[in-house]
Write a protein that holds these residues in place. Structure first.
Motif, mmCIF file in Angstrom:
data_model
loop_
_atom_site.group_PDB
_atom_site.id
_atom_site.type_symbol
_atom_site.label_atom_id
_atom_site.label_comp_id
_atom_site.label_asym_id
_atom_site.label_seq_id
_atom_site.Cartn_x
_atom_site.Cartn_y
_atom_site.Cartn_z
ATOM 1 N N VAL A 2 0.871 -1.173 0.000
ATOM 2 C CA VAL A 2 0.000 0.000 0.000
ATOM 3 C C VAL A 2 0.907 1.221 0.000
ATOM 4 O O VAL A 2 1.817 1.320 0.814
ATOM 5 N N ALA A 24 -4.385 6.685 -0.703
ATOM 6 C CA ALA A 24 -3.801 5.348 -0.739
ATOM 7 C C ALA A 24 -3.903 4.743 -2.128
ATOM 8 O O ALA A 24 -4.867 4.987 -2.857
ATOM 9 N N SER A 25 -2.940 3.950 -2.465
ATOM 10 C CA SER A 25 -2.986 3.186 -3.711
ATOM 11 C C SER A 25 -2.378 1.817 -3.445
ATOM 12 O O SER A 25 -1.655 1.616 -2.471
ATOM 13 N N THR A 28 -6.365 -3.252 -1.506
ATOM 14 C CA THR A 28 -7.697 -2.753 -1.197
ATOM 15 C C THR A 28 -7.683 -1.903 0.060
ATOM 16 O O THR A 28 -7.508 -2.399 1.170
ATOM 17 N N PHE A 29 -7.919 -0.620 -0.130
ATOM 18 C CA PHE A 29 -7.866 0.346 0.965
ATOM 19 C C PHE A 29 -8.882 0.018 2.042
ATOM 20 O O PHE A 29 -8.604 0.138 3.235
ATOM 21 N N SER A 30 -10.061 -0.402 1.662
ATOM 22 C CA SER A 30 -11.140 -0.587 2.622
ATOM 23 C C SER A 30 -10.888 -1.737 3.590
ATOM 24 O O SER A 30 -11.624 -1.891 4.560
ATOM 25 N N TRP A 53 -12.252 -0.055 9.473
ATOM 26 C CA TRP A 53 -12.426 -0.289 8.046
ATOM 27 C C TRP A 53 -13.593 0.497 7.465
ATOM 28 O O TRP A 53 -13.477 1.138 6.440
ATOM 29 N N ARG A 72 -12.911 8.801 6.657
ATOM 30 C CA ARG A 72 -12.359 8.137 5.469
ATOM 31 C C ARG A 72 -13.429 8.040 4.394
ATOM 32 O O ARG A 72 -14.619 8.002 4.684
ATOM 33 N N ASN A 74 -13.808 5.437 1.422
ATOM 34 C CA ASN A 74 -13.242 4.244 0.808
ATOM 35 C C ASN A 74 -13.341 4.273 -0.714
ATOM 36 O O ASN A 74 -12.507 3.708 -1.406
ATOM 37 N N LYS A 76 -12.814 6.791 -2.514
ATOM 38 C CA LYS A 76 -11.687 7.605 -2.967
ATOM 39 C C LYS A 76 -10.355 7.114 -2.412
ATOM 40 O O LYS A 76 -9.320 7.712 -2.685
ATOM 41 N N ALA A 77 -10.409 6.057 -1.612
ATOM 42 C CA ALA A 77 -9.192 5.522 -0.994
ATOM 43 C C ALA A 77 -8.410 6.615 -0.269
ATOM 44 O O ALA A 77 -7.180 6.741 -0.425
ATOM 45 N N THR A 78 -9.118 7.376 0.532
ATOM 46 C CA THR A 78 -8.515 8.524 1.210
ATOM 47 C C THR A 78 -8.992 8.586 2.653
ATOM 48 O O THR A 78 -10.174 8.348 2.929
#
Length: 123
Positions: A2, A24-25, A28-30, A53, A72, A74, A76-78
């Motif tokens: 990550v 995040a990239s 899976t961010f979530s 989560w 958060r 999820n 936007k993964a931010t």
């Protein structure tokens, strides 16, 4: 893996506000608990806030309760850290971190870290 990239730091007067973002990239961010930590010069890295989560559970260190809000998105993964009523003692480099296994206040339990963003609060 990550990858985490923080942004939003800067110089602000006491009583002001900043919003930090951590994009995040990678995996899976979530699936990750996310945390914010900070480190002032000459001090150890310390826990600031964390979020579960789904974003339904949050925790804060006493020094920032009522002033900081972690959230958060999820999709936007931010993860965000809204910081209000900032004080000079909040001056530090702020880091976001990802923990795959559980929510924790301990830096050693986090698997991935961003590079940090400087927050400076003037009196």
């Amino acid at each position: 893996q990550v990858q985490l990239v923080e942004s939003g730091g800067g110089l602000v007067q006491a009583g002001g506000s900043l919003r930090l973002s951590c994009a995040a990239s990678g995996r899976t961010f979530s699936r990750y608990y996310m945390g914010w930590f900070r480190q002032a010069p000459g001090k150890e890295r310390e826990f600031v806030a964390r979020i579960s989560w789904a974003g339904t559970t949050t925790s804060y260190t006493d020094a920032v309760k009522g002033r900081f809000t972690i959230s958060r998105d999820n999709a936007k993964a931010t993860v965000y850290l809204q910081m209000d009523n900032l004080k000079p003692e909040d001056t530090a480099v702020y880091y976001c971190a990802a923990n795959q296994n559980s929510g924790s206040d301990r830096p050693i339990t986090y698997d991935y870290w961003g590079q940090g963003t400087q927050v400076t609060v003037s009196p």
